[in-house]
Structures are given as structure tokens and as C-alpha cells.
Design a protein around this motif. Structure first.
Motif, PDB file in Angstrom:
ATOM      1  N   PRO A  75       3.566  28.728 -40.636  1.00  0.00           N
ATOM      2  CA  PRO A  75       2.796  27.544 -40.458  1.00  0.00           C
ATOM      3  C   PRO A  75       3.015  26.616 -39.412  1.00  0.00           C
ATOM      4  CG  PRO A  75       4.041  27.169 -42.630  1.00  0.00           C
ATOM      5  CD  PRO A  75       4.297  28.604 -41.975  1.00  0.00           C
ATOM      6  N   ASN A  76       4.098  26.538 -38.819  1.00  0.00           N
ATOM      7  CA  ASN A  76       4.478  25.880 -37.806  1.00  0.00           C
ATOM      8  C   ASN A  76       5.373  26.430 -36.795  1.00  0.00           C
ATOM      9  OD1 ASN A  76       7.370  25.252 -38.658  1.00  0.00           O
ATOM     10  ND2 ASN A  76       6.109  24.006 -40.166  1.00  0.00           N
ATOM     11  N   LEU A  77       5.560  26.076 -35.599  1.00  0.00           N
ATOM     12  CA  LEU A  77       6.516  26.391 -34.615  1.00  0.00           C
ATOM     13  C   LEU A  77       7.951  26.402 -34.868  1.00  0.00           C
ATOM     14  CD1 LEU A  77       4.723  25.303 -31.485  1.00  0.00           C
ATOM     15  CD2 LEU A  77       4.104  27.516 -32.864  1.00  0.00           C
ATOM     16  N   PHE A  78       8.375  25.473 -35.672  1.00  0.00           N
ATOM     17  CA  PHE A  78       9.682  25.473 -35.672  1.00  0.00           C
ATOM     18  C   PHE A  78      10.464  25.689 -36.962  1.00  0.00           C
ATOM     19  CE2 PHE A  78       8.180  22.531 -32.491  1.00  0.00           C
ATOM     20  CZ  PHE A  78       9.163  22.465 -31.568  1.00  0.00           C
ATOM     21  N   ARG A  79       9.599  25.803 -38.076  1.00  0.00           N
ATOM     22  CA  ARG A  79      10.185  26.224 -39.338  1.00  0.00           C
ATOM     23  C   ARG A  79       9.446  27.387 -39.816  1.00  0.00           C
ATOM     24  NH1 ARG A  79      13.517  23.599 -37.482  1.00  0.00           N
ATOM     25  NH2 ARG A  79      14.763  21.684 -38.361  1.00  0.00           N
ATOM     26  N   GLN A 105       9.473  35.381 -41.150  1.00  0.00           N
ATOM     27  CA  GLN A 105       8.357  34.779 -40.181  1.00  0.00           C
ATOM     28  C   GLN A 105       8.739  34.408 -38.693  1.00  0.00           C
ATOM     29  OE1 GLN A 105       7.176  31.047 -42.765  1.00  0.00           O
ATOM     30  NE2 GLN A 105       5.646  32.545 -43.480  1.00  0.00           N
ATOM     31  N   PHE A 106       7.598  34.541 -38.220  1.00  0.00           N
ATOM     32  CA  PHE A 106       7.452  34.021 -36.566  1.00  0.00           C
ATOM     33  C   PHE A 106       6.537  33.353 -36.250  1.00  0.00           C
ATOM     34  CE2 PHE A 106       5.294  37.856 -37.872  1.00  0.00           C
ATOM     35  CZ  PHE A 106       4.279  37.811 -37.461  1.00  0.00           C
ATOM     36  N   ALA A 107       6.271  32.660 -34.967  1.00  0.00           N
ATOM     37  CA  ALA A 107       5.559  31.823 -34.543  1.00  0.00           C
ATOM     38  C   ALA A 107       4.124  32.240 -34.478  1.00  0.00           C
ATOM     39  CB  ALA A 107       5.947  31.090 -33.216  1.00  0.00           C
ATOM     40  N   SER A 119       8.624  34.590 -31.500  1.00  0.00           N
ATOM     41  CA  SER A 119       9.556  34.383 -32.504  1.00  0.00           C
ATOM     42  C   SER A 119       9.292  32.971 -32.732  1.00  0.00           C
ATOM     43  CB  SER A 119      11.075  34.485 -32.015  1.00  0.00           C
ATOM     44  OG  SER A 119      11.361  33.466 -31.087  1.00  0.00           O
ATOM     45  N   LEU A 120      10.048  32.298 -33.855  1.00  0.00           N
ATOM     46  CA  LEU A 120      10.004  31.090 -34.092  1.00  0.00           C
ATOM     47  C   LEU A 120      10.885  30.201 -32.960  1.00  0.00           C
ATOM     48  CD1 LEU A 120      10.988  31.173 -37.947  1.00  0.00           C
ATOM     49  CD2 LEU A 120       8.920  30.372 -37.038  1.00  0.00           C
ATOM     50  N   THR A 121      10.579  28.987 -32.778  1.00  0.00           N
ATOM     51  CA  THR A 121      11.208  28.336 -31.810  1.00  0.00           C
ATOM     52  C   THR A 121      12.622  27.800 -32.463  1.00  0.00           C
ATOM     53  OG1 THR A 121       9.417  27.233 -30.655  1.00  0.00           O
ATOM     54  CG2 THR A 121      11.420  26.094 -30.501  1.00  0.00           C
ATOM     55  N   TYR A 122      13.849  28.232 -31.981  1.00  0.00           N
ATOM     56  CA  TYR A 122      15.124  28.054 -32.498  1.00  0.00           C
ATOM     57  C   TYR A 122      15.522  26.514 -31.823  1.00  0.00           C
ATOM     58  CZ  TYR A 122      14.648  32.815 -34.131  1.00  0.00           C
ATOM     59  OH  TYR A 122      14.069  34.066 -34.603  1.00  0.00           O
ATOM     60  N   TYR A 178      19.232  28.768 -19.274  1.00  0.00           N
ATOM     61  CA  TYR A 178      19.599  27.551 -19.744  1.00  0.00           C
ATOM     62  C   TYR A 178      18.729  26.758 -20.379  1.00  0.00           C
ATOM     63  CZ  TYR A 178      24.039  28.540 -16.961  1.00  0.00           C
ATOM     64  OH  TYR A 178      25.123  29.114 -16.420  1.00  0.00           O
ATOM     65  N   GLY A 179      18.923  26.085 -21.210  1.00  0.00           N
ATOM     66  CA  GLY A 179      18.023  24.905 -21.927  1.00  0.00           C
ATOM     67  C   GLY A 179      18.675  23.894 -22.496  1.00  0.00           C
ATOM     68  N   ASN A 180      17.957  22.733 -22.997  1.00  0.00           N
ATOM     69  CA  ASN A 180      18.556  21.444 -23.411  1.00  0.00           C
ATOM     70  C   ASN A 180      18.373  21.235 -24.881  1.00  0.00           C
ATOM     71  OD1 ASN A 180      19.485  20.232 -20.989  1.00  0.00           O
ATOM     72  ND2 ASN A 180      17.154  20.330 -20.342  1.00  0.00           N
ATOM     73  N   THR A 181      17.237  21.910 -25.510  1.00  0.00           N
ATOM     74  CA  THR A 181      17.170  21.661 -26.907  1.00  0.00           C
ATOM     75  C   THR A 181      16.776  22.853 -27.842  1.00  0.00           C
ATOM     76  OG1 THR A 181      14.954  21.175 -26.446  1.00  0.00           O
ATOM     77  CG2 THR A 181      16.182  19.143 -26.384  1.00  0.00           C
ATOM     78  N   ASN A 182      15.757  23.606 -27.313  1.00  0.00           N
ATOM     79  CA  ASN A 182      15.539  24.944 -28.353  1.00  0.00           C
ATOM     80  C   ASN A 182      15.129  25.986 -27.273  1.00  0.00           C
ATOM     81  OD1 ASN A 182      12.716  24.145 -27.493  1.00  0.00           O
ATOM     82  ND2 ASN A 182      12.751  22.504 -29.082  1.00  0.00           N
ATOM     83  N   PHE A 183      14.607  27.179 -27.935  1.00  0.00           N
ATOM     84  CA  PHE A 183      14.209  28.136 -27.268  1.00  0.00           C
ATOM     85  C   PHE A 183      13.321  28.929 -28.276  1.00  0.00           C
ATOM     86  CE2 PHE A 183      18.118  29.869 -28.925  1.00  0.00           C
ATOM     87  CZ  PHE A 183      17.712  31.481 -29.201  1.00  0.00           C
ATOM     88  N   ASN A 184      12.624  29.982 -27.616  1.00  0.00           N
ATOM     89  CA  ASN A 184      11.932  31.214 -28.268  1.00  0.00           C
ATOM     90  C   ASN A 184      11.837  32.370 -27.421  1.00  0.00           C
ATOM     91  OD1 ASN A 184       9.226  31.569 -26.835  1.00  0.00           O
ATOM     92  ND2 ASN A 184       8.875  29.277 -27.780  1.00  0.00           N
ATOM     93  N   PHE A 185      11.738  33.479 -28.183  1.00  0.00           N
ATOM     94  CA  PHE A 185      11.783  34.722 -27.395  1.00  0.00           C
ATOM     95  C   PHE A 185      10.131  35.515 -27.677  1.00  0.00           C
ATOM     96  CE2 PHE A 185      12.710  39.590 -27.914  1.00  0.00           C
ATOM     97  CZ  PHE A 185      12.973  39.595 -26.278  1.00  0.00           C
TER      98      PHE A 185
END
Length: 547
Positions: A17-21, A26-28, A447-450, A512-519
């Protein structure tokens, strides 16, 4: 620097139901990915239904079967027991048949009901009934030499009834919602939705008529008590969809100005009405207000009554009626539009509906809830994109799925979804898609945002294909970092970059990233190659930057 590993082991939890959880599996988001297909999706789509569902990232593929005869977008797709044909009733009033059992379907334009706009349609007792703005036509008898006969509602065929009202229903994504829904109930009557626009004591009331026929010289050719104004709805409610709920008739209605003009603001919410069709009282016995101002479609499938509602400014809710005055939300989307009444259907333990997406990409596509095996808890997936080719370049609200129907491709087997669509190009295009073995239709899985919580680097990604890379395989993997601020395409999976017999793909990005990512994976090749599970993503955290 701490290392981390993300292992994606299942997608059977469906869209989160949301991007981060999200919950397990489940996936985004996705478009055109159907876990009910096999490891080699082409074998199932080509007719080998004995192949076991794989539960992995299997892209679906469709082909357009429509030809030059289709000159308006399809509002209703119909089948009947008398023949193997698929019938389409379009926005310009055309009735067209397609021989969907043939490898190359034949398109035949049957005719055009007088002033028809695809206002409503249903198969009933050997005939196809077609609502026009103020009348009804019918095509049949289907077991003989069928002909199209117009104005059977006001003519003597059905007892010389008064003309139907013609309220102006809302338009969204270029679709004018049909204003005369039709439904065959268990009492062997064809019910027709209507709205009183004439200046009389019932102006502004929704009303339901029924058509009843019997056999004279052939099935369904003789009127048998067709009744106008079988019952009324309260003032300022217009029926937009009809279905059965046991012996009751379920009528979905929207608030509408007494003059029948949808542009006039009418405060209120859509309502689900229940009417006792057996005892036939004058009024519905129950009214269940929805939590949304607009609703568009009903579907009774496997004894459950599903309701699509929302608003016309992006927002779609799928709910299930629990009885009494209670509905349970199954899914909610912040984008798209509630599907028209002709764009919902179901088979086995799955229901489907037409949709429009802008995330992860623009598409006219189809959502599904449930799997063919009821032992798997139902979940939400976007199982197909259409052959509508301009969606990616058009703005939102320009393209749409307009009708869906499961149709048999051979005797008692091969029921597959047939999907009608339109685009919003300057020279508008329309189509009707049928599932096939392979095609170049877009499919995307994200994917979800990790959340990593600190600067990080992605070092390695491992995935496995359901079949070996060949010359028609094109899959583009990508990593999106920091709330999608930066997207990086990785090495394309094709026969140029990988050996023709390769199935295990190992990527060594330096992202490289600073906070999160998705695939993300994006399919554009003509071979529907699945990606099996797990997908393994390895990375490491980095020291925070010096302040």
C-alpha cells in the motif's frame, strides 16, 4: 563499513500500500507481470495451461485483434452460448463480432443501433440487447439468422414503452460512463437502469425497468411482461451499475442533478441499493452509502459482491460488500479512475478490472486480485499492459482500458482476458487485445524502497532467468536512489551483453546513495522471459560525510 544483503524471495504478497513498507512478498509496483503464468510465460500464453504457475516475475503478452472496422472505443464485450464469437459494442454505436477462437480472428461489422453510444449492453435469451441514449435495439436470434432490429423498446416488440431518459454521466480519461447499465438476474429478467429527466413528479429519480421474453417460435422472440418503472431510486440518484446479490438486485447509483447534468455540483456520496426482486416492492429495502462521491462498477464473483468507487480526480477504491451496511476495502490507488461497468470481470479465484497507471510508468493496463489457486492468499497485481503504444508519451488521463471480458478460445478450455483500450493521441486509436505467446509489450516490476539510513554503495546484484538469453530478450535493470532522485540503468540483459545460453545474471554496479534505493526490471523484448527468485542485492554502508 558494514555490509548488507537484500534478498527478494517472493512477489505473492502483491503490491504494497505504500512505497517504503510492505508485508512478506510485497513490492512497490508493477505493470504487465502475472505470477499465475509459468517459468516460461510463452508456453502458457500459447495454450499449454497444464504448466504450473511459477509465482515469479513473468511478463504477459498480448496482440491487437481489431481491424479497420473498429471506429470507436469499446464499452462492452459480450459472449453468448449460441456461438463462439466475441461481440463488441462501441462508443460510436457499432456492434462488431470477432472470431476469437481463430488464430487470426475475423472482424465483422454487424451494424449500428440508431443513435447508439454504447449506453448499455447484455446478452439475454438468444439476443444481444443494446441500449442507446433513449431506446433499445437487439440483435438475434443468435441460434438462427440474426438481424439487428432498432427501437424495440418503444416499438411493439417489447410492448411500446416510453423513451428512456438520457442523463449526461461523467467523462474521465476520454471515457463517457454508460448511462443505461443492463444485467440479467436470477429471475430470468433483463434489468435496465434509467433516470427520469422529464419535468414530472419523478424528475431526478433513478429508475429500473425489466425486459422479460419467452419462446414463441424461437427462444426469447416474444415479449412476456416487459415492465417500465419496476421500481424507483430516491431523488438525485442515477444507476450506473447493476449486479445480483443472492435473490436481491444490487444497484450502484451516483448523485446526479435532477436535470441529468453531471457538471452540476451535487453534494453527496455514491450509494449501493438492494432491492428484493422476488417480492418486487416499490422501493429498495436497503441503502448503503459509500465513503466516496463516485462509483462506477459492480461484480458478483464466487458469491462476493465487489464495488469500485473513488473520485474523478485520481483515486480508485476496490471494496467487498460484507452484508448489512458494511463494505471492506481491498485496495486503494491514488492514481487512475474507477473502471466503467463493462471493464470488470472474473474467473476462478481472480477478478480483474481496467486501469490506468502513471507509476511506475504510464500505461493502459489491467489489475487483478487473487490467483487461480485459492490456497494462495489473494493479492493485488497488475497483470498486463495493452498494445496501446503511445501511453508512455502521453500525459495522464489520455489513455484507458475501456472494457474487459474473459472469453473461451476453445471448447471448455483457454478462457483468457480480452481487453479493449483507447489512447488520447491527436488521431485517436482503439484496440482489442488477446493474450498470445509473445510480444513486445512493456512490462515493469519495481521493488519496495529499502531504507539504509546512511550513505551506501550497491556492489552486486544476482538474478536468474526462467530461460536462456536469446536474440529477442531485452530486460533493463536499474537502481533508483534517494527517493528516485537518481536512476541508473545497469547492463542490459540481451544477447549482445550475455551469451546465448546464459541464465544466471550477475551485475557489478557501483551505485552510491545517501538514504534509500529500489531495484527495477523493465522488459521490452519480444520474448516473454521470466525472472525467477530470489533476487539478491549486496551492498555496504559508508562513513557519513565530514561536517
Amino acid at each position: 563499513m558494514a555490509k548488507f544483503v537484500i534478498k527478494i524471495e517472493s512477489i505473492l504478497g502483491g503490491m504494497a500500500p505504500n512505497l517504503f513498507r510492505g508485508g512478506p512478498g510485497q513490492f512497490a509496483a508493477s505493470i504487465g507481470i502475472d505470477p499465475d503464468l509459468g517459468v516460461d510465460p510463452d508456453t502458457v500464453q500459447s495454450g499449454n495451461l497444464g504448466v504450473k504457475a511459477a509465482g515469479v516475475l513473468s511478463p504477459s503478452s498480448y496482440a491487437d485483434i481489431s481491424g479497420a472496422g473498429l471506429s470507436g472505443y469499446v464499452k462492452w464485450l459480450l459472449t453468448c452460448p449460441q456461438n463462439e464469437l466475441l461481440y463488441a459494442y462501441a462508443s460510436d454505436g457499432e456492434l462488431i463480432s470477432y472470431s476469437v477462437v481463430d488464430s487470426t480472428p475475423t472482424e465483422s461489422v454487424i451494424g449500428t443501433p440508431t443513435s447508439g453510444e454504447g449506453n448499455g449492453a447484455a446478452y439475454y435469451n438468444n439476443y444481444i440487447y443494446l441500449a442507446t441514449p433513449t431506446n433499445i435495439s437487439r440483435y438475434g436470434p443468435l441460434d438462427g439468422t440474426p438481424t439487428l432490429v432498432n427501437t424495440v423498446w418503444t416499438g411493439t416488440t417489447l410492448g411500446s414503452q416510453l423513451a428512456l431518459g438520457n442523463p449526461t454521466f461523467p467523462t474521465q480519461a476520454g471515457i463517457l460512463y454508460p448511462n443505461h447499465p443492463m444485467h440479467v438476474h436470477s429471475d430470468n429478467k433483463l434489468y435496465v437502469g434509467d433516470f427520469e429527466t422529464a419535468d414530472n413528479a419523478n424528475q431526478g429519480r433513478g429508475k429500473i425497468h425489466w425486459i422479460r421474453t419467452e419462446q414463441g417460435t424461437d427462444e426469447g422472440d416474444t415479449n412476456s411482461g416487459t415492465t417500465q418503472n419496476a421500481f424507483y431510486l430516491p431523488y438525485s440518484y442515477a444507476p450506473i451499475a447493476i449486479a445480483s446479490w443472492g435473490n436481491d438486485l444490487a444497484v450502484l447509483a451516483i448523485p446526479l442533478h435532477a436535470t441529468g447534468v453531471s457538471s452540476a455540483v451535487v453534494q453527496g456520496r455514491a450509494v449501493l441499493f438492494l432491492w428484493d426482486a422476488i417480492n418486487a416492492p416499490a422501493l429498495p429495502y436497503r441503502a448503503i452509502p459509500l465513503i466516496d462521491p463516485f462509483a462506477s462498477a459492480l461484480l458478483n464473483h464466487n458469491g462476493d459482491l465487489y464495488v469500485w468507487s473513488g473520485n474523478l480526480n485520481n483515486g480508485v477504491r476496490l471494496s467487498k460488500y460484507l452484508g448489512g451496511h458494511k463494505l471492506q476495502q481491498i485496495a486503494f490507488f491514488e492514481e487512475g479512475y474507477p473502471p466503467p461497468a463493462g471493464a470488470v470481470d472474473g474467473i476462478g479465484n481472480r477478478i480483474i478490472w481496467g486501469a490506468q497507471t502513471t507509476y511506475p510508468e504510464n500505461s493502459a493496463s489491467v489489475y487483478a486480485y487473487g490467483y487461480k489457486d485459492a490456497n494462495i492468499p489473494p493479492a493485488l497485481h497488475n497483470i498486463m499492459t495493452t498494445t496501446e503504444t503511445t501511453a508512455a508519451s502521453l500525459g495522464s488521463n489520455s489513455f484507458a482500458v475501456t472494457a474487459v471480458k474473459y472469453a473461451q478460445q476453445a471448447s471448455f478450455i483457454l478462457q483468457r482476458a480480452i481487453v479493449a483500450w483507447k489512447d488520447g493521441a491527436a488521431t485517436q486509436n482503439f484496440g482489442i487485445d488477446r493474450q498470445i505467446g509473445s510480444s513486445a509489450e512493456l512490462a515493469v516490476w519495481r521493488s519496495l524502497t529499502y531504507s539504509v539510513g546512511r550513505p551506501f554503495k550497491i556492489n552486486k546484484i544476482v538474478l536468474t532467468l526462467g530461460e536462456a538469453v536469446d536474440g529477442s530478450t531485452i530486460i533493463t535493470p536499474s537502481i533508483r536512489v534517494d527517493d528516485d532522485a537518481t536512476a541508473t540503468n545497469l547492463t542490459t540483459i540481451n544477447s549482445t551483453n550475455y551469451a546465448a545460453n546464459q541464465r544466471r545474471i550477475t551485475l557489478y554496479p557501483t551505485i552510491y546513495g545517501n538514504t534509500n534505493f529500489n531495484f527495477q526490471l523493465r522488459w521490452t523484448g519480444t520474448n516473454s522471459v521470466s525472472v525467477t527468485l530470489p533476487i539478491i542485492i549486496e551492498g555496504e554502508t559508508l562513513e557519513d560525510a565530514t561536517q
